[in-house]
Design an enzyme around this catalytic site. Sequence first.
Site, PDB file in Angstrom:
ATOM      1  N   GLN A 354       0.835  -1.208   0.000  1.00 48.67           N
ATOM      2  CA  GLN A 354       0.000   0.000   0.000  1.00 48.67           C
ATOM      3  C   GLN A 354       0.873   1.262   0.000  1.00 48.67           C
ATOM      4  OE1 GLN A 354      -0.401  -2.647   2.015  1.00 48.67           O
ATOM      5  NE2 GLN A 354      -2.552  -2.980   2.570  1.00 48.67           N
ATOM      6  N   GLN A 376      -0.010  -0.395  -5.851  1.00 51.95           N
ATOM      7  CA  GLN A 376      -1.139  -0.764  -5.002  1.00 51.95           C
ATOM      8  C   GLN A 376      -1.689   0.464  -4.287  1.00 51.95           C
ATOM      9  OE1 GLN A 376      -0.462  -4.135  -2.465  1.00 51.95           O
ATOM     10  NE2 GLN A 376      -2.338  -3.847  -1.293  1.00 51.95           N
ATOM     11  N   ASP A 377      -3.018   0.654  -4.392  1.00 52.07           N
ATOM     12  CA  ASP A 377      -3.706   1.756  -3.692  1.00 52.07           C
ATOM     13  C   ASP A 377      -3.274   3.135  -4.182  1.00 52.07           C
ATOM     14  OD1 ASP A 377      -4.846  -0.285  -2.283  1.00 52.07           O
ATOM     15  OD2 ASP A 377      -4.071   0.292  -0.326  1.00 52.07           O
TER      16      ASP A 377
END
Length: 560
Positions: A354, A376-377
């Site tokens: 993240q 990611q994210d």
Amino acid sequence: MSLLTLSTLSLLILLNLSLTSPSYAVNATSPSVTPAAACKSSIYPKLCRSILSPITKSPPSNNNPYEYGRFSVKQCLKQARRTSAILNKLLSKGRSTLRHVDASGALDDCRQLSDLNAEYLETISSELGSIGPLNRAGSDRVRTLLSAILTNQQTCYDGLEASRNRGRVVGELFDPVFVNASRLYSVSLGLVTTALEGRGKGRSRPAVDRTHSRSALGSSGPMTWFSMIRRGLLEGIRSGVRVNASVTVSQDGSANFTTIGDAVAFAPNNTDISDGYFVIFVKKGMYQEYILIPKNKKNLMLVGDGMNRTIVTGNHSIIDGWTTYSSATFSVHGERFVAMDMTFENTAGPQKHQAVAVRNSADLSSFYRCSFLGYQDTLYAHSLRQFYRDCHVYGTVDFIFGNAASVFQGCTLYARKPMPGQKNAFTAQGRTDPNQVTGISIQNCTVTGAMELAMDPNGTENYLGRPWKEYSRTVYMQSFIDGLIEPAGWLEWNETFALDTLFFGEYENYGPGANVSRRVLWAGYMKMNATQALNFTVENFTTADTWLPFSDIPFIAGLL
């Protein structure tokens, strides 16, 4: 501070929920109902009845849905203030007092979010205390803020849960506190939603193309728009966009500021939209800054030299000790924020998991011709009402996620190459309560892969989305879906979790990946018709037709 002391504090928060009789004026337009009847639709009916029990001692005229809703908000405000006070006291003693220091990042997030919840609840209490029924705008604002309060609480809990999973006991001690508060906020959202049904909800207007008229925004490049705003300021012309002042940022020292953060700090506080935007022009360059647009910096417009020319960059990640919430390179809370012709990135890479490029928690906010780069994210569409137009979003796992009411129009979404063994999910929506007015709506966009994914010799599975939370809600409408999307379309989060309670929909999409004949057979998945799709348009889902015209960003209010 000892673990015993922390545990005691947790119990104090949990148990010290004072329920007193309300002192509101009667709203004669609401019919009388019993608390038991009012609580039937709550997902926590027993707690709901307990919260409303003191109101039965009030005059019978107070026993109506509107008073129940107002009373529950009062209790929520007490809870939020009490939680904020205890967190502030705990963290003011310094990180060294916490046995598990790494968990203090999650508690920092909780303190900020609890403070925000208290502010939101004060606003809601004021709105519900006004004389006469709320209009459409007021009703939408109240439900939006209550939805955000639940989101803030869930964000806090998620951070503590992640802390516990990494062996930091502080998060575990606070779990029951925030679970209890989340349920209280859910009860209030349900009661207020029931009370407001039929109040201030204007009939849906016909869905029409309201692409804004000024040709500079619709067809010209970013430099033309930049030049027109600058020339308009110099000549005192405010055609299309009302501007009250501007500053320029340049790294070469030729402008007002050399950093974006300093320009944001200089901007006036708590302005009104009638005063116009405070515009920050950011010349081309790579700005290595972590920027926060705080809640008091309203009506701020950030205008760059174009995608991949004006770049804000950072590399914070959860692996390096940040929470998902605090890992963002660029964070915004200020109402009516606008960004144009900018790039925001997080360069941590897929191995750092993240790592957020932008976290948006700003109501009535919009991004136009911006790009978001991460893995990611990437884009945390956290809460409240948001609009994205002609933007590019790059990522891998759950790279558009959060629990805002967000609409993407004319955007291009690019899947990148993830870590070995990972599957790409374009979205992970975080709705936790059926009464939250939140979701991700992707309309007239392009869903495809970045070049690096096309060069992947092993292949990667790519999905439109997966259900992060129990009532996850995401729709794709009138968009081009490339062939990289798996025939099933959607991915499970964890076996059967949320498959019956989610809402995933598709409407009039096209392209090699848009064939729905082999889509998932979940109870919550739907091939939508036009009536259902209209619920997720700019006009009906975010009421952006009432606030986007101030920014002059082009938009389509209804379906194509």
